[in-house]
Design an enzyme around this catalytic site. Structure first.
Site, PDB file in Angstrom:
ATOM      1  N   ILE A   7       0.861  -1.293   0.045  1.00 11.34           N
ATOM      2  CA  ILE A   7       0.039   0.027   0.172  1.00 11.34           C
ATOM      3  C   ILE A   7       0.989   1.191   0.035  1.00 11.34           C
ATOM      4  O   ILE A   7       1.808   1.375   0.786  1.00 11.34           O
ATOM      5  CB  ILE A   7      -0.939  -0.151   1.234  1.00 11.34           C
ATOM      6  CG1 ILE A   7      -1.922  -1.429   1.021  1.00 11.34           C
ATOM      7  CG2 ILE A   7      -1.629   1.263   1.427  1.00 11.34           C
ATOM      8  CD1 ILE A   7      -2.769  -1.582   2.423  1.00 11.34           C
ATOM      9  N   ASN A   9       0.981   4.223   0.894  1.00 13.95           N
ATOM     10  CA  ASN A   9       1.043   5.029   2.142  1.00 13.95           C
ATOM     11  C   ASN A   9       1.601   4.338   3.322  1.00 13.95           C
ATOM     12  O   ASN A   9       1.735   5.030   4.440  1.00 13.95           O
ATOM     13  CB  ASN A   9      -0.482   5.889   2.548  1.00 13.95           C
ATOM     14  CG  ASN A   9      -1.349   4.930   2.775  1.00 13.95           C
ATOM     15  OD1 ASN A   9      -1.349   3.720   2.800  1.00 13.95           O
ATOM     16  ND2 ASN A   9      -2.547   5.612   3.565  1.00 13.95           N
ATOM     17  N   CYS A  10       2.041   3.161   3.300  1.00 13.21           N
ATOM     18  CA  CYS A  10       2.528   2.272   4.299  1.00 13.21           C
ATOM     19  C   CYS A  10       4.129   2.641   4.485  1.00 13.21           C
ATOM     20  O   CYS A  10       4.790   2.457   3.498  1.00 13.21           O
ATOM     21  CB  CYS A  10       2.634   0.740   3.971  1.00 13.21           C
ATOM     22  SG  CYS A  10       3.516  -0.352   5.194  1.00 13.21           S
ATOM     23  N   ASP A  11       4.520   2.964   5.655  1.00 15.15           N
ATOM     24  CA  ASP A  11       6.011   3.343   5.872  1.00 15.15           C
ATOM     25  C   ASP A  11       6.807   2.267   5.495  1.00 15.15           C
ATOM     26  O   ASP A  11       7.965   2.567   4.925  1.00 15.15           O
ATOM     27  CB  ASP A  11       5.927   3.842   7.469  1.00 15.15           C
ATOM     28  CG  ASP A  11       5.355   5.006   7.773  1.00 15.15           C
ATOM     29  OD1 ASP A  11       5.383   5.809   6.643  1.00 15.15           O
ATOM     30  OD2 ASP A  11       5.273   5.566   8.739  1.00 15.15           O
ATOM     31  N   LYS A  14       6.969   2.246   1.858  1.00 14.84           N
ATOM     32  CA  LYS A  14       8.044   3.351   1.247  1.00 14.84           C
ATOM     33  C   LYS A  14       9.481   2.871   1.559  1.00 14.84           C
ATOM     34  O   LYS A  14      10.473   3.518   0.923  1.00 14.84           O
ATOM     35  CB  LYS A  14       7.594   4.600   2.175  1.00 14.84           C
ATOM     36  CG  LYS A  14       6.445   5.140   1.907  1.00 14.84           C
ATOM     37  CD  LYS A  14       5.993   6.372   2.620  1.00 14.84           C
ATOM     38  CE  LYS A  14       4.546   6.943   2.287  1.00 14.84           C
ATOM     39  NZ  LYS A  14       4.131   7.992   3.401  1.00 14.84           N
TER      40      LYS A  14
END
Length: 115
Positions: A7, A9-11, A14
């Site tokens: 996903i 927006n998952c750190d 990223k």
């Protein structure tokens, strides 16, 4: 090209994407919140990592699941629960070109990609 399932927006996703970019490894994100996941992918991931490892018990989705679902989660029910709640899947996942990675661990990525 490496496909990273996760996903956007998952750190943790990223971090994995940044690591791949920093090491000049061609990749793209398959955001399963937007693009979805098919049952074949979930079955392959379960066979590779085990259903217990696919379930992200640190997620908000896990905390919001009904207690009855949490208590009765098993191999037979896990894939349908994960399909209905894709944000419950631990991420990122890479399964191709002989690589099988779940989550992000820099040492595992270094070993898998020969960096």
């Amino acid at each position: 090209m490496i496909i990273v399932y996760g996903i956007k927006n998952c750190d943790t996703v990223k971090k994995a994407l940044k690591w791949l970019a920093d090491h000049h490894i061609e990749h793209k994100l398959h955001d399963y919140r937007v693009e979805g996941l098919d049952s074949d992918f979930l079955e392959q991931a379960e066979a590779q990592f085990g259903w217990e490892n696919l379930v992200n018990k640190r997620s908000t989705t896990w905390r919001n699941l009904a207690d009855e679902v949490k208590k009765t989660l098993s191999k037979t029910t896990a894939l349908s629960v994960l399909a209905q709640n894709p944000t419950l899947i631990k991420r990122p996942i890479i399964m191709q070109e002989g690589k099988a990675l779940i989550g992000f661990n820099e040492k595992e990525y270094q070993a898998a990609f020969g960096q």
